[in-house]
Design a protein around this motif. Structure first.
Motif, PDB file in Angstrom:
ATOM      1  N   SER A  90     -22.342 -14.117   0.249  1.00  0.00           N
ATOM      2  CA  SER A  90     -21.161 -14.225   1.102  1.00  0.00           C
ATOM      3  C   SER A  90     -20.409 -15.543   0.995  1.00  0.00           C
ATOM      4  O   SER A  90     -19.349 -15.682   1.593  1.00  0.00           O
ATOM      5  CB  SER A  90     -21.543 -13.962   2.561  1.00  0.00           C
ATOM      6  N   ASN A  91     -20.903 -16.501   0.221  1.00  0.00           N
ATOM      7  CA  ASN A  91     -20.072 -17.659  -0.082  1.00  0.00           C
ATOM      8  C   ASN A  91     -18.805 -17.222  -0.804  1.00  0.00           C
ATOM      9  O   ASN A  91     -17.796 -17.931  -0.792  1.00  0.00           O
ATOM     10  CB  ASN A  91     -20.831 -18.664  -0.939  1.00  0.00           C
ATOM     11  N   THR A  92     -18.851 -16.042  -1.413  1.00  0.00           N
ATOM     12  CA  THR A  92     -17.665 -15.429  -2.026  1.00  0.00           C
ATOM     13  C   THR A  92     -16.510 -15.369  -1.033  1.00  0.00           C
ATOM     14  O   THR A  92     -15.342 -15.543  -1.399  1.00  0.00           O
ATOM     15  CB  THR A  92     -18.009 -14.005  -2.506  1.00  0.00           C
ATOM     16  N   LYS A  93     -16.829 -15.133   0.235  1.00  0.00           N
ATOM     17  CA  LYS A  93     -15.790 -14.956   1.244  1.00  0.00           C
ATOM     18  C   LYS A  93     -14.913 -16.198   1.399  1.00  0.00           C
ATOM     19  O   LYS A  93     -13.711 -16.086   1.668  1.00  0.00           O
ATOM     20  CB  LYS A  93     -16.421 -14.567   2.586  1.00  0.00           C
ATOM     21  N   THR A  94     -15.489 -17.379   1.231  1.00  0.00           N
ATOM     22  CA  THR A  94     -14.692 -18.597   1.348  1.00  0.00           C
ATOM     23  C   THR A  94     -13.688 -18.697   0.206  1.00  0.00           C
ATOM     24  O   THR A  94     -12.544 -19.129   0.397  1.00  0.00           O
ATOM     25  CB  THR A  94     -15.600 -19.837   1.389  1.00  0.00           C
ATOM     26  N   PHE A  95     -14.080 -18.287  -0.992  1.00  0.00           N
ATOM     27  CA  PHE A  95     -13.159 -18.249  -2.124  1.00  0.00           C
ATOM     28  C   PHE A  95     -12.017 -17.274  -1.842  1.00  0.00           C
ATOM     29  O   PHE A  95     -10.841 -17.592  -2.063  1.00  0.00           O
ATOM     30  CB  PHE A  95     -13.892 -17.803  -3.390  1.00  0.00           C
ATOM     31  N   VAL A  96     -12.364 -16.082  -1.372  1.00  0.00           N
ATOM     32  CA  VAL A  96     -11.353 -15.046  -1.126  1.00  0.00           C
ATOM     33  C   VAL A  96     -10.403 -15.466  -0.017  1.00  0.00           C
ATOM     34  O   VAL A  96      -9.181 -15.302  -0.129  1.00  0.00           O
ATOM     35  CB  VAL A  96     -12.045 -13.706  -0.801  1.00  0.00           C
ATOM     36  N   ALA A 273     -15.518  -8.576  -3.635  1.00  0.00           N
ATOM     37  CA  ALA A 273     -14.779  -9.603  -2.884  1.00  0.00           C
ATOM     38  C   ALA A 273     -15.474 -10.046  -1.598  1.00  0.00           C
ATOM     39  O   ALA A 273     -14.938 -10.863  -0.855  1.00  0.00           O
ATOM     40  CB  ALA A 273     -13.356  -9.136  -2.573  1.00  0.00           C
ATOM     41  N   ALA A 274     -16.654  -9.522  -1.327  1.00  0.00           N
ATOM     42  CA  ALA A 274     -17.392  -9.876  -0.114  1.00  0.00           C
ATOM     43  C   ALA A 274     -18.663 -10.635  -0.422  1.00  0.00           C
ATOM     44  O   ALA A 274     -19.178 -11.360   0.440  1.00  0.00           O
ATOM     45  CB  ALA A 274     -17.733  -8.621   0.689  1.00  0.00           C
ATOM     46  N   LYS A 286     -17.942 -28.628  -6.221  1.00  0.00           N
ATOM     47  CA  LYS A 286     -16.563 -28.917  -6.634  1.00  0.00           C
ATOM     48  C   LYS A 286     -15.566 -28.118  -5.798  1.00  0.00           C
ATOM     49  O   LYS A 286     -14.561 -28.644  -5.324  1.00  0.00           O
ATOM     50  CB  LYS A 286     -16.361 -28.579  -8.112  1.00  0.00           C
ATOM     51  N   PHE A 287     -15.848 -26.834  -5.633  1.00  0.00           N
ATOM     52  CA  PHE A 287     -14.945 -25.969  -4.873  1.00  0.00           C
ATOM     53  C   PHE A 287     -14.844 -26.420  -3.428  1.00  0.00           C
ATOM     54  O   PHE A 287     -13.744 -26.611  -2.883  1.00  0.00           O
ATOM     55  CB  PHE A 287     -15.409 -24.519  -4.935  1.00  0.00           C
ATOM     56  N   PHE A 288     -15.990 -26.615  -2.783  1.00  0.00           N
ATOM     57  CA  PHE A 288     -15.964 -26.935  -1.355  1.00  0.00           C
ATOM     58  C   PHE A 288     -15.351 -28.312  -1.116  1.00  0.00           C
ATOM     59  O   PHE A 288     -14.622 -28.520  -0.145  1.00  0.00           O
ATOM     60  CB  PHE A 288     -17.377 -26.849  -0.781  1.00  0.00           C
ATOM     61  N   ASN A 313     -18.250 -19.289  16.105  1.00  0.00           N
ATOM     62  CA  ASN A 313     -17.953 -20.523  15.367  1.00  0.00           C
ATOM     63  C   ASN A 313     -17.453 -20.238  13.959  1.00  0.00           C
ATOM     64  O   ASN A 313     -17.659 -21.040  13.045  1.00  0.00           O
ATOM     65  CB  ASN A 313     -19.185 -21.439  15.310  1.00  0.00           C
ATOM     66  N   TYR A 314     -16.808 -19.081  13.783  1.00  0.00           N
ATOM     67  CA  TYR A 314     -16.310 -18.684  12.467  1.00  0.00           C
ATOM     68  C   TYR A 314     -14.796 -18.830  12.430  1.00  0.00           C
ATOM     69  O   TYR A 314     -14.087 -18.271  13.259  1.00  0.00           O
ATOM     70  CB  TYR A 314     -16.692 -17.230  12.176  1.00  0.00           C
ATOM     71  N   GLY A 315     -14.315 -19.613  11.472  1.00  0.00           N
ATOM     72  CA  GLY A 315     -12.875 -19.775  11.304  1.00  0.00           C
ATOM     73  C   GLY A 315     -12.314 -18.680  10.425  1.00  0.00           C
ATOM     74  O   GLY A 315     -12.569 -17.502  10.655  1.00  0.00           O
ATOM     75  N   LEU A 316     -11.571 -19.054   9.388  1.00  0.00           N
ATOM     76  CA  LEU A 316     -11.047 -18.079   8.436  1.00  0.00           C
ATOM     77  C   LEU A 316     -11.784 -18.264   7.117  1.00  0.00           C
ATOM     78  O   LEU A 316     -11.375 -19.012   6.235  1.00  0.00           O
ATOM     79  CB  LEU A 316      -9.541 -18.276   8.243  1.00  0.00           C
ATOM     80  N   GLY A 317     -12.946 -17.630   7.016  1.00  0.00           N
ATOM     81  CA  GLY A 317     -13.720 -17.717   5.789  1.00  0.00           C
ATOM     82  C   GLY A 317     -14.777 -18.794   5.764  1.00  0.00           C
ATOM     83  O   GLY A 317     -15.386 -19.035   4.720  1.00  0.00           O
ATOM     84  N   LEU A 318     -15.031 -19.445   6.886  1.00  0.00           N
ATOM     85  CA  LEU A 318     -16.125 -20.417   6.955  1.00  0.00           C
ATOM     86  C   LEU A 318     -16.525 -20.662   8.400  1.00  0.00           C
ATOM     87  O   LEU A 318     -15.783 -20.372   9.332  1.00  0.00           O
ATOM     88  CB  LEU A 318     -15.756 -21.726   6.258  1.00  0.00           C
ATOM     89  N   PHE A 319     -17.744 -21.177   8.555  1.00  0.00           N
ATOM     90  CA  PHE A 319     -18.258 -21.544   9.871  1.00  0.00           C
ATOM     91  C   PHE A 319     -17.981 -23.022  10.138  1.00  0.00           C
ATOM     92  O   PHE A 319     -17.957 -23.839   9.210  1.00  0.00           O
ATOM     93  CB  PHE A 319     -19.769 -21.317   9.953  1.00  0.00           C
ATOM     94  N   VAL A 320     -17.785 -23.355  11.418  1.00  0.00           N
ATOM     95  CA  VAL A 320     -17.617 -24.740  11.857  1.00  0.00           C
ATOM     96  C   VAL A 320     -18.698 -24.991  12.903  1.00  0.00           C
ATOM     97  O   VAL A 320     -18.667 -24.416  13.987  1.00  0.00           O
ATOM     98  CB  VAL A 320     -16.218 -24.968  12.457  1.00  0.00           C
TER      99      VAL A 320
END
Length: 389
Positions: A90-96, A273-274, A286-288, A313-320
């Motif tokens: 699911s780290n894919t989700k941050t890319f998408v 994509a998920a 590098k990406f993050f 605690n979920y934003g748009l494609g990542l947790f905070v």
């Protein structure tokens, strides 16, 4: 493939793993294992709770440290390659989410526009917006199976012997979405939060619709090539991991008997994509780092991405979240059967942690042992070894 800080590998709760001796290897140009005993000890903790192997990369004020733990393959003694490729789930989700938000910045997608305006073929509830997809507030059923308000709801084959028998099957993304939409919505759009792979499969199709190019091509054009992420692969339906890698295993019960299967080769089209990407700890860093550092999105949209839903605690494609000791982190962990991945950064990007974990042939203690191992690692990287509770 839900992802909470104590147990981001819900799927790996069903995956068994092996406890093996650990030696942390140094990579040329980075710190040696002996120079960071706290990281060596943290990696040892993951192997002790039953994982077969781990790759770990930490970047902080002391520079970069890279190591590996356990074994690359059961029955052998070689350690996981520190430059190894792995399934990032699911780290894919941050890319998408990043690509979708880039399209928002280009006025090709409206963040609060109805998804049905772009993808009318699915007949979706017109109240579902692009933002709801990215934040998991759409209420759409998760096609790999769901758990909501105490009720377990099966989906497409994703565990046990049924998944093993179907692990090379090719799924079409429209097939996944239609399967999910045939199930009742879990709640009215925007009224609750529930993690769903379907949201991001739809987001991938949204990318294709508005650009006229495949999700894979658009990801390469916008992120992989500009950042030089040569180890990151959009595999489609190809089952191989194309490069050096550790093996992942699935240990499960079939008719009351334990079985272990090497699941390194598996068709990832079930997670279009998920959760389908393959990457390395270096590419994830590098990406993050580029994302957190504002290289991929304008400030306003990065701020939207980092604004969490109060329930999860979920934003748009990542947790905070709080890693402990008052340090806020951004992260998105993930898993597929056999593999897990960690991706963390401080808000300013000054400290990052990226890792791969591979499963083995005995049942791991994921209820108590794994959260403790993760907590120890987060303390070592973000809290100077302090207790987080």
């Amino acid at each position: 493939m839900n992802n909470n800080i104590k147990a981001p590998f819900r799927r790996l709760r069903r995956v068994a793993v092996t406890a093996l001796a650990v030696t942390l290897l140094a990579t040329p140009g980075v710190a040696t294992a002996d120079s960071r005993p706290e990281l060596q000890g943290a990696a040892q903790g993951f192997v002790d709770v039953g994982f077969a192997g781990m790759q770990l990369r930490v970047h902080d004020q002391r520079g970069e440290w890279v190591g590996s733990a356990g074994v690359r393959k059961l029955g052998e003694t070689a350690k996981p390659p520190t430059n190894g490729l792995f399934r990032i789930g699911s780290n894919t989700k941050t890319f998408v989410a990043t690509v979708v938000l880039q399209l928002v910045a280009e006025n090709k997608i409206g963040l609060d526009a109805s998804v049905s305006e772009y993808l009318p073929r699915f007949g979706m509830d017109p109240r579902i917006t692009v933002r709801m997809l990215l934040q998991h507030t759409s209420g759409v059923f998760n096609y790999t199976g769901d758990y909501y308000n105490g009720t377990t709801m099966p989906g497409l084959p994703s565990t046990g012997q049924e998944w093993v028998d179907n692990r090379f099957r090719t799924y079409q993304p429209d097939e996944l979405v239609r399967f999910a939409l045939a199930k009742p919505a879990l709640f009215a759009p925007g009224t609750d939060w529930n993690y769903s792979n379907t949201n991001y499969t739809i987001a991938g199709l949204l990318i294709e619709k508005v650009t006229g190019r495949s999700y894979a091509e658009e990801l390469r054009r916008r992120i992989l090539w500009p950042l030089g992420l040569s180890g990151t692969v959009v595999p489609g339906a190809r089952p191989e991991i194309p490069g050096p890698h550790a093996h992942g295993y699935y240990h499960y019960q079939d008719a009351g008997r334990p079985k272990t299967v090497d699941v390194t080769r598996q068709n990832p089209s079930l997670l279009f994509a998920a959760g389908d990407l393959i990457s390395t700890t270096q590419d994830l860093r590098k990406f993050f780092s580029a994302l957190v550092g504002g290289e991929l999105l304008p400030d306003s949209l990065l701020a939207e991405m980092r604004t969490p839903h109060p329930k999860a605690n979920y934003g748009l494609g990542l947790f905070v979240e709080d890693a402990g000791c008052g340090v806020k982190v951004l992260r998105h962990n993930g898993s597929t059967i056999g593999y897990g991945a960690l991706m963390y950064s401080t808000l300013d990007g000054s400290r990052t942690l990226t890792a791969s974990i591979t499963a083995g042939n005995v049942e791991a203690d994921l209820a108590e042992g794994y959260p403790k191992a993760l907590d120890k690692l987060l303390r070592a990287v973000f809290c100077g070894g302090q207790a987080t509770n």
